[in-house]
Design a protein around this motif. Structure first.
Motif, mmCIF file in Angstrom:
data_model
loop_
_atom_site.group_PDB
_atom_site.id
_atom_site.type_symbol
_atom_site.label_atom_id
_atom_site.label_comp_id
_atom_site.label_asym_id
_atom_site.label_seq_id
_atom_site.Cartn_x
_atom_site.Cartn_y
_atom_site.Cartn_z
ATOM 1 N N LYS A 81 -13.626 -17.389 -12.519
ATOM 2 C CA LYS A 81 -13.594 -18.382 -13.587
ATOM 3 C C LYS A 81 -12.511 -19.395 -13.261
ATOM 4 N N VAL A 82 -12.922 -20.626 -13.009
ATOM 5 C CA VAL A 82 -12.007 -21.672 -12.563
ATOM 6 C C VAL A 82 -10.950 -21.931 -13.631
ATOM 7 N N GLY A 83 -9.698 -22.103 -13.170
ATOM 8 C CA GLY A 83 -8.603 -22.413 -14.082
ATOM 9 C C GLY A 83 -7.848 -21.196 -14.567
ATOM 10 N N THR A 84 -8.299 -19.996 -14.193
ATOM 11 C CA THR A 84 -7.570 -18.775 -14.535
ATOM 12 C C THR A 84 -6.709 -18.369 -13.338
ATOM 13 N N ASP A 85 -5.731 -17.503 -13.595
ATOM 14 C CA ASP A 85 -4.807 -17.089 -12.540
ATOM 15 C C ASP A 85 -5.340 -15.882 -11.781
ATOM 16 N N VAL A 86 -4.868 -15.740 -10.550
ATOM 17 C CA VAL A 86 -5.196 -14.597 -9.694
ATOM 18 C C VAL A 86 -3.896 -13.885 -9.334
ATOM 19 N N LEU A 87 -3.894 -12.564 -9.402
ATOM 20 C CA LEU A 87 -2.704 -11.767 -9.113
ATOM 21 C C LEU A 87 -2.985 -10.820 -7.949
ATOM 22 N N VAL A 88 -2.057 -10.779 -6.986
ATOM 23 C CA VAL A 88 -2.177 -9.898 -5.825
ATOM 24 C C VAL A 88 -1.018 -8.904 -5.840
ATOM 25 N N ILE A 89 -1.336 -7.613 -5.755
ATOM 26 C CA ILE A 89 -0.326 -6.548 -5.717
ATOM 27 C C ILE A 89 -0.480 -5.773 -4.414
ATOM 28 N N ARG A 90 0.658 -5.548 -3.738
ATOM 29 C CA ARG A 90 0.663 -4.740 -2.516
ATOM 30 C C ARG A 90 1.617 -3.573 -2.706
ATOM 31 N N ARG A 91 1.141 -2.367 -2.370
ATOM 32 C CA ARG A 91 1.956 -1.154 -2.520
ATOM 33 C C ARG A 91 1.219 -0.001 -1.856
ATOM 34 N N VAL A 92 1.768 1.195 -1.979
ATOM 35 C CA VAL A 92 1.055 2.390 -1.550
ATOM 36 C C VAL A 92 0.812 3.274 -2.771
ATOM 37 N N GLU A 93 -0.103 4.215 -2.633
ATOM 38 C CA GLU A 93 -0.370 5.162 -3.704
ATOM 39 C C GLU A 93 0.893 5.982 -3.995
ATOM 40 N N THR A 94 1.077 6.310 -5.264
ATOM 41 C CA THR A 94 2.229 7.129 -5.645
ATOM 42 C C THR A 94 1.981 8.610 -5.389
ATOM 43 N N CYS A 95 0.750 8.975 -5.043
ATOM 44 C CA CYS A 95 0.438 10.359 -4.695
ATOM 45 C C CYS A 95 -0.149 10.391 -3.291
ATOM 46 N N LEU A 96 -0.137 11.559 -2.691
ATOM 47 C CA LEU A 96 -0.644 11.718 -1.332
ATOM 48 C C LEU A 96 -2.158 11.954 -1.353
ATOM 49 N N PRO A 97 -2.881 11.462 -0.350
ATOM 50 C CA PRO A 97 -4.336 11.645 -0.318
ATOM 51 C C PRO A 97 -4.734 13.111 -0.457
ATOM 52 N N GLY A 98 -5.690 13.348 -1.361
ATOM 53 C CA GLY A 98 -6.185 14.706 -1.560
ATOM 54 C C GLY A 98 -5.416 15.503 -2.584
ATOM 55 N N GLU A 99 -4.283 14.990 -3.064
ATOM 56 C CA GLU A 99 -3.487 15.709 -4.057
ATOM 57 C C GLU A 99 -3.665 15.061 -5.431
ATOM 58 N N LEU A 100 -3.539 15.886 -6.452
ATOM 59 C CA LEU A 100 -3.633 15.415 -7.831
ATOM 60 C C LEU A 100 -4.901 14.593 -8.007
ATOM 61 N N SER A 101 -4.752 13.339 -8.456
ATOM 62 C CA SER A 101 -5.928 12.506 -8.705
ATOM 63 C C SER A 101 -6.220 11.556 -7.553
ATOM 64 N N CYS A 102 -5.525 11.720 -6.431
ATOM 65 C CA CYS A 102 -5.733 10.836 -5.282
ATOM 66 C C CYS A 102 -7.026 11.190 -4.546
ATOM 67 N N ASP A 103 -7.708 10.155 -4.058
ATOM 68 C CA ASP A 103 -8.899 10.380 -3.242
ATOM 69 C C ASP A 103 -8.506 11.015 -1.917
ATOM 70 N N PRO A 104 -9.377 11.803 -1.329
ATOM 71 C CA PRO A 104 -9.071 12.401 -0.027
ATOM 72 C C PRO A 104 -9.062 11.363 1.082
ATOM 73 N N VAL A 105 -8.520 11.741 2.223
ATOM 74 C CA VAL A 105 -8.462 10.838 3.372
ATOM 75 C C VAL A 105 -9.867 10.385 3.778
ATOM 76 N N SER A 106 -10.850 11.251 3.572
ATOM 77 C CA SER A 106 -12.221 10.930 3.973
ATOM 78 C C SER A 106 -12.787 9.716 3.256
ATOM 79 N N GLU A 107 -12.166 9.310 2.137
ATOM 80 C CA GLU A 107 -12.622 8.121 1.420
ATOM 81 C C GLU A 107 -12.273 6.844 2.170
ATOM 82 N N GLY A 108 -11.431 6.955 3.185
ATOM 83 C CA GLY A 108 -11.094 5.800 4.010
ATOM 84 C C GLY A 108 -10.046 4.894 3.381
ATOM 85 N N GLY A 109 -9.770 3.815 4.063
ATOM 86 C CA GLY A 109 -8.783 2.856 3.596
ATOM 87 C C GLY A 109 -7.721 2.615 4.638
#
Length: 371
Positions: free
Chosen positions: A123-151
């Motif tokens: 939608k023209v005229g609205t703002d765009v936000l970019v966030i860069r970080r890492v997951e706060t949990c390790l892949p496969g633990e808690l609610s994190c996706d496993p490594v097999s999900e890629g990324g």
């Protein structure tokens, strides 16, 4: 001889029947009108509740990601040299993704439809936000996706003895970023030139791009807050996928809090110098790239790296129009880069709207700037 009198029974006259029917119809019409009015009121209440819930959820979703901006585990990106130009949020080349890591938050003020190649239906005229970080949990633990999900996967070195991982020689040696977990070989504190030590756990690296789209699904006319997420495609290459998040979000406007010194002092050494940084915002601006009279890319990058807080302004509307209602209100969504109120003109349509605002601090970025 006794005769029983004949009793003649009498029915309703036509006039009596017509009067009774008229009264019944009046009562029925009243009950129907009451039922319709109650139904409309219930629909409006449910629509209002949904709009409020959508607005709150939109703020909550954005705020949660903003608070974690710049989180890289035990790694401090402040040691990295700033890019000479503003990073491309849509970059999918590993070299470019690595180069963008020192800029954890980035945005586009009043974006145009063609500014970013990885998002569509903006939608023209609205703002765009970019966030860069890492997951706060390790892949496969808690609610994190496993490594097999890629990324993209990130690994920070905790080794200070091995020359191959010594940050003082080359800051880029202190971390690694790859599309394959098996390709990451940074070590923990127990490493040395003679002892490889244990490998540091990897975390999934995230680039999230938030924007407002004109539609939820194709041409349905429902404005929606969406997110482009950096991941890997079927071929194992980096690519962005778009996730719809919240329906009814019509506008997103942002102001960024910059940790800067007094402008009069900063002017003596140039606007790119983050003097006396203390982790608190000294000024808010909707376009840090031009704040403090910035005139080049180096200054713009320095300003973005000094962001420690974000003011969120969301405009949410009902999904469906309201019968008999016209929205003639204008809405103020923060301030423009010039400092004037950012006023959204009245739509004069049948959709009801609400403004949602929040100030979100970024502790990872602010904490590293405390002297």
């Amino acid at each position: 001889m006794n005769r029983t009198p004949i009793l003649h029974s009498r029915g309703f006259t036509l006039i009596e029947l017509m009067v009774a029917m008229t009264i019944s119809l009046i009562l029925l019409a009243g009950m129907a009108s009451l039922f319709v009015q109650n139904s409309r009121t219930q629909i409006e209440i449910e629509a209002s509740n949904r709009k409020i819930e959508n607005g709150r959820y939109g703020v909550q979703t954005l705020a949660g990601d903003i608070r974690n901006a710049g989180y890289f585990g035990e790694f401090d990106p402040g040691r990295l040299i700033s890019p000479v130009t503003m990073p491309d949020p849509c970059a999918t080349d590993l070299t470019l993704v690595r180069a963008a890591l020192p800029v954890p938050v980035q945005g586009l003020d009043n974006a145009t439809a063609t500014q970013l190649s990885c998002i569509s239906d903006l939608k023209v005229g609205t703002d765009v936000l970019v966030i860069r970080r890492v997951e706060t949990c390790l892949p496969g633990e808690l609610s994190c996706d496993p490594v097999s999900e890629g990324g993209a996967f990130f690994q920070a070195s905790l080794c200070f003895d091995n020359p191959d991982e010594l940050a003082s020689a080359d800051p880029l040696k202190s971390f690694d970023l790859d599309t394959r977990e098996s390709g990451l070989t940074r070590h923990g504190r127990d490493c040395s030139a003679t002892n490889a030590g244990t490998l540091v756990p990897v975390r999934r690296y995230l680039t999230h791009i938030y924007f407002v789209a004109n539609n939820d699904n194709d041409n349905d006319g429902i404005p929606t807050l969406k997110r482009a997420v950096l991941g890997t495609n079927a071929g194992g290459d980096l690519a962005f996928t778009i996730q719809p998040l919240v329906e009814g979000i019509e506008n997103l406007q942002l102001e960024y809090g910059l940790d800067r010194d007094d402008p009069a002092i900063a002017a003596t050494v140039g606007p790119a110098a983050p003097l006396f940084a203390d982790g608190t915002a000294d000024l808010y601006n909707s376009n840090p790239a031009t704040a403090n009279d910035c005139g080049d890319e180096l200054c713009a990058v320095a300003n973005w790296r000094s962001v420690v807080a974000v003011k969120l302004n969301l405009l949410a509307r009902n999904i469906a129009p309201s019968i008999g209602y016209v929205d003639s209100n204008s809405y103020v969504l923060g301030n423009l880069a010039s400092g004037r109120p950012n006023t959204v003109a009245a739509a004069n349509d049948r959709y009801k709207r609400n403004v949602f605002q929040s100030l979100v601090a970024m502790p990872n970025l602010a904490g590293r700037r405390v002297k």
